[in-house]
Design a protein around this motif. Sequence first.
Motif, mmCIF file in Angstrom:
data_model
loop_
_atom_site.group_PDB
_atom_site.id
_atom_site.type_symbol
_atom_site.label_atom_id
_atom_site.label_comp_id
_atom_site.label_asym_id
_atom_site.label_seq_id
_atom_site.Cartn_x
_atom_site.Cartn_y
_atom_site.Cartn_z
ATOM 1 N N MET A 87 0.727 -0.882 0.002
ATOM 2 C CA MET A 87 -0.161 -0.693 0.198
ATOM 3 C C MET A 87 0.900 1.125 0.237
ATOM 4 O O MET A 87 1.361 1.933 1.125
ATOM 5 C CB MET A 87 -0.646 0.314 1.187
ATOM 6 C CG MET A 87 -1.741 0.761 1.651
ATOM 7 S SD MET A 87 -2.738 0.971 3.270
ATOM 8 C CE MET A 87 -4.337 0.898 2.198
ATOM 9 N N PRO A 88 0.692 1.925 -1.660
ATOM 10 C CA PRO A 88 1.525 3.110 -1.172
ATOM 11 C C PRO A 88 1.291 4.280 0.616
ATOM 12 O O PRO A 88 0.308 3.964 0.417
ATOM 13 C CB PRO A 88 0.783 4.308 -2.327
ATOM 14 C CG PRO A 88 -0.484 3.217 -2.998
ATOM 15 C CD PRO A 88 -0.176 2.177 -2.639
ATOM 16 N N LYS A 89 2.091 4.764 0.327
ATOM 17 C CA LYS A 89 2.528 5.578 1.901
ATOM 18 C C LYS A 89 1.940 7.011 1.227
ATOM 19 O O LYS A 89 1.592 7.695 -0.081
ATOM 20 C CB LYS A 89 3.487 5.959 2.289
ATOM 21 C CG LYS A 89 3.315 6.472 3.238
ATOM 22 C CD LYS A 89 5.343 6.950 3.788
ATOM 23 C CE LYS A 89 5.448 8.047 5.079
ATOM 24 N NZ LYS A 89 6.749 7.938 5.574
ATOM 25 N N LYS A 90 0.870 7.531 2.658
ATOM 26 C CA LYS A 90 0.166 8.846 2.076
ATOM 27 C C LYS A 90 1.243 9.649 1.723
ATOM 28 O O LYS A 90 1.604 9.893 2.961
ATOM 29 C CB LYS A 90 -0.839 8.786 3.258
ATOM 30 C CG LYS A 90 -2.427 7.983 3.430
ATOM 31 C CD LYS A 90 -2.934 8.315 4.037
ATOM 32 C CE LYS A 90 -4.866 7.675 3.373
ATOM 33 N NZ LYS A 90 -5.414 7.918 4.900
ATOM 34 N N SER A 91 1.000 10.985 1.743
ATOM 35 C CA SER A 91 1.006 12.217 0.702
ATOM 36 C C SER A 91 0.853 13.263 2.158
ATOM 37 O O SER A 91 -1.005 12.685 2.764
ATOM 38 C CB SER A 91 1.401 13.006 -0.095
ATOM 39 O OG SER A 91 -0.227 13.273 -0.245
ATOM 40 N N ILE A 92 0.951 14.268 2.756
ATOM 41 C CA ILE A 92 0.890 14.988 3.342
ATOM 42 C C ILE A 92 -0.218 15.106 3.275
ATOM 43 O O ILE A 92 -1.107 15.676 4.011
ATOM 44 C CB ILE A 92 1.498 16.036 3.959
ATOM 45 C CG1 ILE A 92 3.359 15.263 4.598
ATOM 46 C CG2 ILE A 92 1.698 17.101 4.898
ATOM 47 C CD1 ILE A 92 4.641 16.062 4.729
ATOM 48 N N ALA A 93 -0.176 15.870 2.266
ATOM 49 C CA ALA A 93 -1.789 16.513 1.586
ATOM 50 C C ALA A 93 -2.872 15.643 1.713
ATOM 51 O O ALA A 93 -4.001 15.858 2.544
ATOM 52 C CB ALA A 93 -1.766 16.913 0.057
ATOM 53 N N GLU A 94 -3.146 14.036 1.326
ATOM 54 C CA GLU A 94 -4.026 13.144 1.387
ATOM 55 C C GLU A 94 -3.980 13.007 3.030
ATOM 56 O O GLU A 94 -5.585 12.785 3.467
ATOM 57 C CB GLU A 94 -3.427 11.935 1.393
ATOM 58 C CG GLU A 94 -3.484 11.498 -1.014
ATOM 59 C CD GLU A 94 -2.839 11.190 -1.398
ATOM 60 O OE1 GLU A 94 -3.292 10.170 -1.446
ATOM 61 O OE2 GLU A 94 -1.573 10.455 -0.148
ATOM 62 N N ILE A 95 -3.384 13.216 4.412
ATOM 63 C CA ILE A 95 -3.352 12.885 5.127
ATOM 64 C C ILE A 95 -4.576 13.894 6.278
ATOM 65 O O ILE A 95 -4.422 13.361 6.567
ATOM 66 C CB ILE A 95 -1.795 13.118 6.242
ATOM 67 C CG1 ILE A 95 -0.904 11.327 5.542
ATOM 68 C CG2 ILE A 95 -1.855 13.167 7.454
ATOM 69 C CD1 ILE A 95 0.318 11.472 6.185
#
Length: 182
Positions: free
Chosen positions: A1-9
């Motif tokens: 599973m790809p790591k979430k970006s700061i924007a997504e978080i």
Amino acid sequence: MPKKSIAEIRKQEIVEHFYEVIISEGFENASMGKVAKRMEVNSSLLIHYFSTKEEMILALIDFVVAQYEKTFLPILENTESPGERLHTVLDSLFSADWDNLTDSRCFYSIYPLILFRPAVKVKFQELYSKFKEALVREISLAMEIGLIPEKDADLSASLIIAMLEGANFYGNILDTHQENQK
């Protein structure tokens, strides 16, 4: 599973606070300003991620779908027998745990928007389409092994959804859902 970006978080965090504001104050009283206040940030931060309340609503519907998927799908992954899978699905759908995945005050506050906002209607159609596809798949598997008579899996899934939504609606009228959410 790809790591979430700061924007997504950050977007996820905003949506979760939006959800809580709707629960505590109702949709009609929810605003970007109230979400920002709850987060203890400036409103401009929210506007950086969501330019309109409608964008937040659409993200909120995705959040609701994700709650069901992350709870529901793992249950099925651990069950191989089509009969057990269907039994698990039906038990899950009509359980207090299912009702408690999202707060009815939020869901039923946003639902009427399908009558006025085409983008919200499309999101709800996507939500129910995914839900129905999963049910059709499970019903079809049970039909293949003769567990239930071969009829129309699509119609059966639609009827299950109608019963579930009716049970939820009726439960809210009787206050049984509020008791389950405590």
